[in-house]
Scaffold this motif. Structure first.
Motif, PDB file in Angstrom:
ATOM      1  N   PRO A   1     -13.372  12.317  -8.587  1.00 12.88           N
ATOM      2  CA  PRO A   1     -13.227  11.056  -9.340  1.00 12.88           C
ATOM      3  C   PRO A   1     -11.922  10.305  -9.082  1.00 12.88           C
ATOM      4  CG  PRO A   1     -14.223  12.725 -10.732  1.00 12.88           C
ATOM      5  CD  PRO A   1     -13.809  13.421  -9.465  1.00 12.88           C
ATOM      6  N   PRO A   2     -10.729  10.953  -9.111  1.00 14.66           N
ATOM      7  CA  PRO A   2      -9.521  10.176  -8.833  1.00 14.66           C
ATOM      8  C   PRO A   2      -9.456   9.661  -7.397  1.00 14.66           C
ATOM      9  CG  PRO A   2      -8.994  12.513  -9.078  1.00 14.66           C
ATOM     10  CD  PRO A   2     -10.405  12.333  -9.516  1.00 14.66           C
ATOM     11  N   LEU A   3     -10.075  10.398  -6.461  1.00 19.74           N
ATOM     12  CA  LEU A   3     -10.127   9.909  -5.081  1.00 19.74           C
ATOM     13  C   LEU A   3     -10.968   8.641  -5.012  1.00 19.74           C
ATOM     14  CD1 LEU A   3      -9.616  10.138  -2.050  1.00 19.74           C
ATOM     15  CD2 LEU A   3     -11.551  11.726  -1.922  1.00 19.74           C
ATOM     16  N   SER A   4     -12.122   8.654  -5.668  1.00 27.84           N
ATOM     17  CA  SER A   4     -12.987   7.467  -5.672  1.00 27.84           C
ATOM     18  C   SER A   4     -12.286   6.283  -6.322  1.00 27.84           C
ATOM     19  CB  SER A   4     -14.287   7.776  -6.406  1.00 27.84           C
ATOM     20  OG  SER A   4     -15.023   8.800  -5.755  1.00 27.84           O
ATOM     21  N   ARG A   5     -11.562   6.553  -7.415  1.00 26.18           N
ATOM     22  CA  ARG A   5     -10.846   5.458  -8.084  1.00 26.18           C
ATOM     23  C   ARG A   5      -9.761   4.875  -7.186  1.00 26.18           C
ATOM     24  NH1 ARG A   5     -11.370   8.947 -12.632  1.00 26.18           N
ATOM     25  NH2 ARG A   5      -9.252   9.742 -12.316  1.00 26.18           N
ATOM     26  N   ALA A   6      -9.059   5.741  -6.473  1.00 32.19           N
ATOM     27  CA  ALA A   6      -7.992   5.260  -5.587  1.00 32.19           C
ATOM     28  C   ALA A   6      -8.557   4.374  -4.479  1.00 32.19           C
ATOM     29  CB  ALA A   6      -7.237   6.444  -4.992  1.00 32.19           C
TER      30      ALA A   6
ATOM     31  N   HIS B   1     -17.299  11.321   3.773  1.00 35.70           N
ATOM     32  CA  HIS B   1     -17.930  11.948   2.596  1.00 35.70           C
ATOM     33  C   HIS B   1     -16.827  12.148   1.557  1.00 35.70           C
ATOM     34  CE1 HIS B   1     -19.991  14.905   0.088  1.00 35.70           C
ATOM     35  NE2 HIS B   1     -21.122  14.517   0.670  1.00 35.70           N
ATOM     36  N   PHE B   2     -17.016  11.605   0.362  1.00 35.77           N
ATOM     37  CA  PHE B   2     -15.977  11.703  -0.656  1.00 35.77           C
ATOM     38  C   PHE B   2     -15.751  13.137  -1.105  1.00 35.77           C
ATOM     39  CE2 PHE B   2     -16.413   7.151  -0.910  1.00 35.77           C
ATOM     40  CZ  PHE B   2     -15.176   6.704  -1.355  1.00 35.77           C
ATOM     41  N   GLY B   3     -16.829  13.919  -1.215  1.00 30.58           N
ATOM     42  CA  GLY B   3     -16.684  15.305  -1.639  1.00 30.58           C
ATOM     43  C   GLY B   3     -15.883  16.132  -0.658  1.00 30.58           C
ATOM     44  N   ARG B   4     -16.211  16.008   0.635  1.00 32.95           N
ATOM     45  CA  ARG B   4     -15.469  16.759   1.652  1.00 32.95           C
ATOM     46  C   ARG B   4     -14.015  16.285   1.731  1.00 32.95           C
ATOM     47  NH1 ARG B   4     -20.361  16.100   4.626  1.00 32.95           N
ATOM     48  NH2 ARG B   4     -19.451  14.417   5.853  1.00 32.95           N
ATOM     49  N   ALA B   5     -13.813  14.977   1.610  1.00 35.38           N
ATOM     50  CA  ALA B   5     -12.445  14.459   1.651  1.00 35.38           C
ATOM     51  C   ALA B   5     -11.634  14.975   0.465  1.00 35.38           C
ATOM     52  CB  ALA B   5     -12.462  12.929   1.653  1.00 35.38           C
ATOM     53  N   ALA B   6     -12.249  15.020  -0.716  1.00 44.13           N
ATOM     54  CA  ALA B   6     -11.551  15.537  -1.891  1.00 44.13           C
ATOM     55  C   ALA B   6     -11.179  16.998  -1.706  1.00 44.13           C
ATOM     56  CB  ALA B   6     -12.426  15.361  -3.134  1.00 44.13           C
TER      57      ALA B   6
ATOM     58  N   MET C   1       0.843  -1.195   0.000  1.00 42.15           N
ATOM     59  CA  MET C   1       0.000   0.000   0.000  1.00 42.15           C
ATOM     60  C   MET C   1       0.878   1.245   0.000  1.00 42.15           C
ATOM     61  SD  MET C   1      -2.816  -1.054   2.889  1.00 42.15           S
ATOM     62  CE  MET C   1      -3.543  -2.684   2.893  1.00 42.15           C
ATOM     63  N   GLU C   2       0.561   2.194  -0.840  1.00 36.00           N
ATOM     64  CA  GLU C   2       1.293   3.441  -0.867  1.00 36.00           C
ATOM     65  C   GLU C   2       0.801   4.361   0.243  1.00 36.00           C
ATOM     66  OE1 GLU C   2       1.024   5.253  -4.651  1.00 36.00           O
ATOM     67  OE2 GLU C   2       2.131   3.657  -5.708  1.00 36.00           O
ATOM     68  N   LEU C   3       1.722   5.127   0.806  1.00 35.90           N
ATOM     69  CA  LEU C   3       1.332   6.066   1.859  1.00 35.90           C
ATOM     70  C   LEU C   3       0.308   7.071   1.339  1.00 35.90           C
ATOM     71  CD1 LEU C   3       4.756   6.816   3.589  1.00 35.90           C
ATOM     72  CD2 LEU C   3       2.914   5.332   4.402  1.00 35.90           C
ATOM     73  N   ARG C   4       0.469   7.497   0.095  1.00 35.21           N
ATOM     74  CA  ARG C   4      -0.484   8.463  -0.458  1.00 35.21           C
ATOM     75  C   ARG C   4      -1.895   7.893  -0.473  1.00 35.21           C
ATOM     76  NH1 ARG C   4       0.351  10.371  -6.567  1.00 35.21           N
ATOM     77  NH2 ARG C   4       0.000   8.126  -6.822  1.00 35.21           N
ATOM     78  N   THR C   5      -2.043   6.639  -0.872  1.00 35.60           N
ATOM     79  CA  THR C   5      -3.369   6.024  -0.897  1.00 35.60           C
ATOM     80  C   THR C   5      -3.939   5.895   0.507  1.00 35.60           C
ATOM     81  OG1 THR C   5      -2.731   4.769  -2.860  1.00 35.60           O
ATOM     82  CG2 THR C   5      -4.684   4.031  -1.690  1.00 35.60           C
ATOM     83  N   LEU C   6      -3.090   5.568   1.465  1.00 32.46           N
ATOM     84  CA  LEU C   6      -3.561   5.488   2.848  1.00 32.46           C
ATOM     85  C   LEU C   6      -4.015   6.852   3.355  1.00 32.46           C
ATOM     86  CD1 LEU C   6      -1.033   3.014   4.501  1.00 32.46           C
ATOM     87  CD2 LEU C   6      -3.391   2.580   3.789  1.00 32.46           C
ATOM     88  N   ARG C   7      -3.325   7.916   2.945  1.00 33.11           N
ATOM     89  CA  ARG C   7      -3.770   9.264   3.338  1.00 33.11           C
ATOM     90  C   ARG C   7      -5.138   9.569   2.727  1.00 33.11           C
ATOM     91  NH1 ARG C   7       1.934  10.627   2.615  1.00 33.11           N
ATOM     92  NH2 ARG C   7       2.843  10.899   4.686  1.00 33.11           N
ATOM     93  N   TYR C   8      -5.334   9.157   1.485  1.00 34.07           N
ATOM     94  CA  TYR C   8      -6.649   9.330   0.866  1.00 34.07           C
ATOM     95  C   TYR C   8      -7.710   8.600   1.692  1.00 34.07           C
ATOM     96  CZ  TYR C   8      -4.310  10.869  -3.492  1.00 34.07           C
ATOM     97  OH  TYR C   8      -3.581  11.532  -4.431  1.00 34.07           O
ATOM     98  N   PHE C   9      -7.409   7.349   2.046  1.00 39.87           N
ATOM     99  CA  PHE C   9      -8.365   6.541   2.803  1.00 39.87           C
ATOM    100  C   PHE C   9      -8.695   7.194   4.145  1.00 39.87           C
ATOM    101  CE2 PHE C   9      -8.623   3.469   6.320  1.00 39.87           C
ATOM    102  CZ  PHE C   9      -9.888   2.955   6.070  1.00 39.87           C
ATOM    103  N   VAL C  10      -7.675   7.659   4.867  1.00 38.68           N
ATOM    104  CA  VAL C  10      -7.900   8.279   6.176  1.00 38.68           C
ATOM    105  C   VAL C  10      -8.767   9.537   6.028  1.00 38.68           C
ATOM    106  CG1 VAL C  10      -6.779   9.480   8.094  1.00 38.68           C
ATOM    107  CG2 VAL C  10      -5.844   7.325   7.252  1.00 38.68           C
ATOM    108  N   ALA C  11      -8.533  10.318   4.992  1.00 36.44           N
ATOM    109  CA  ALA C  11      -9.339  11.525   4.787  1.00 36.44           C
ATOM    110  C   ALA C  11     -10.810  11.165   4.594  1.00 36.44           C
ATOM    111  CB  ALA C  11      -8.819  12.314   3.589  1.00 36.44           C
TER     112      ALA C  11
END
Length: 283
Positions: free
Chosen positions: A30-35, A17-22, A1-11
């Motif tokens: 969209p790229p957040l949802s794909r990740a 909420h995907f919108g607020r996290a983005a 797992m990449e640290l960047r992806t884990l940061r996305y997940f934690v957000a």
């Protein structure tokens, strides 16, 4: 797992909420949802239960959240220790106007406990520069209030505060339970010096041009109200002298307490500081 992806997940897990996290991550949805979908595919299980109103963590997601936070914290400590070894263990923080915000005290206590090797230098600034000298290179990160011109800056919202109007206690309007901006249209409002960020000035003028005395500091604002009957806006919840009162404004957008730093700044001390601030200000 990449640290960047884990940061996305934690957000996403913290915002639910995907919108607020983005928005928090300063990326499109969209790229957040794909990740996140790719992360779920890699793990082989759903991390979120999705609905039209937001998301909730699954049991697998809750386990990953604990592990991801621990892993990201460890990665931050590695960066900080390496920076300290390289002689980069000083962070200059700008604080706007009123350093009595309880969030500042909580942040100082937790950050000092978790990062004892970091030298924090504080630059207290007045109300004429909402970025606290960030654009001029005087600070690395600022704890301040939005809105202001955010171009070339990265902004993390820490808290939102309702706003009220500050009046003399003997002002007839001070007896009201709430007010609207049009009821203050005939009053004089305090102003910031010429050249102040126009987005910042417009917000504290209630969105329209006003006239009144020029001030630079919080105490000057309060004295302008006390001596001249000037009105102005202030976040609710701050202590005021007995001669003054604050009445909530029901048609004024809340004031956002934010951490802000220069876009693309690679200083490894900034992110751990901002993450600590996010936790401290939400309590």
């Amino acid at each position: 797992m990449e640290l960047r992806t884990l940061r996305y997940f934690v957000a996403v897990a913290e915002e639910l909420h995907f919108g607020r996290a983005a928005a928090r991550l300063h990326m499109s949805q969209p790229p957040l949802s794909r990740a996140i979908k790719q992360l779920e595919a890699d793990i082989g299980a759903l991390l979120f239960a999705r609905s039209p109103t937001g998301v909730t963590l699954t049991a697998v997601g809750a386990v990953l959240l604990d592990e991801a936070r621990a892993l990201l914290d460890h990665a931050d400590r590695v960066r900080v220790r390496v920076s300290a070894a390289a002689g980069l263990a000083t962070l200059t923080v700008g604080i706007l106007g009123d350093g009595t915000d309880p969030g500042v005290g909580r942040l100082a206590a937790t950050y000092r406990r978790n990062h004892p090797g970091i030298d924090i230098r504080v630059r207290d600034t007045d109300l004429t520069d909402p970025t606290c000298g960030l654009r001029a290179g005087l600070v690395d990160v600022a704890l301040t209030r939005a809105p202001f011109d955010e171009r070339t800056l990265t902004v993390r919202v820490l808290r939102t505060d309702p706003v009220g109007v500050v009046l003399r206690a003997d002002d007839p309007l001070a007896r009201r339970a709430e007010l609207r901006l049009p009821e203050l249209s005939d009053r004089r409002w305090f102003q910031f010096p010429q050249g102040t960020d126009p987005v910042w000035q417009s917000y504290w003028n209630g969105g329209r041009p006003r006239e009144g005395p020029v001030v630079r500091a919080v105490q000057e604002c309060l004295q302008a109200v006390l001596w001249n009957g000037t009105v102005g806006l202030a976040p609710l919840g701050h202590d005021l002298p007995g001669e003054l009162a604050v009445v909530p404004l029901i048609d004024m957008p809340p004031s956002r307490v934010v951490a802000v730093w220069n876009e693309g700044d690679a200083n490894p001390l900034i992110r751990p500081f901002v993450e600590s601030a996010t936790t401290a200000y939400r309590r």
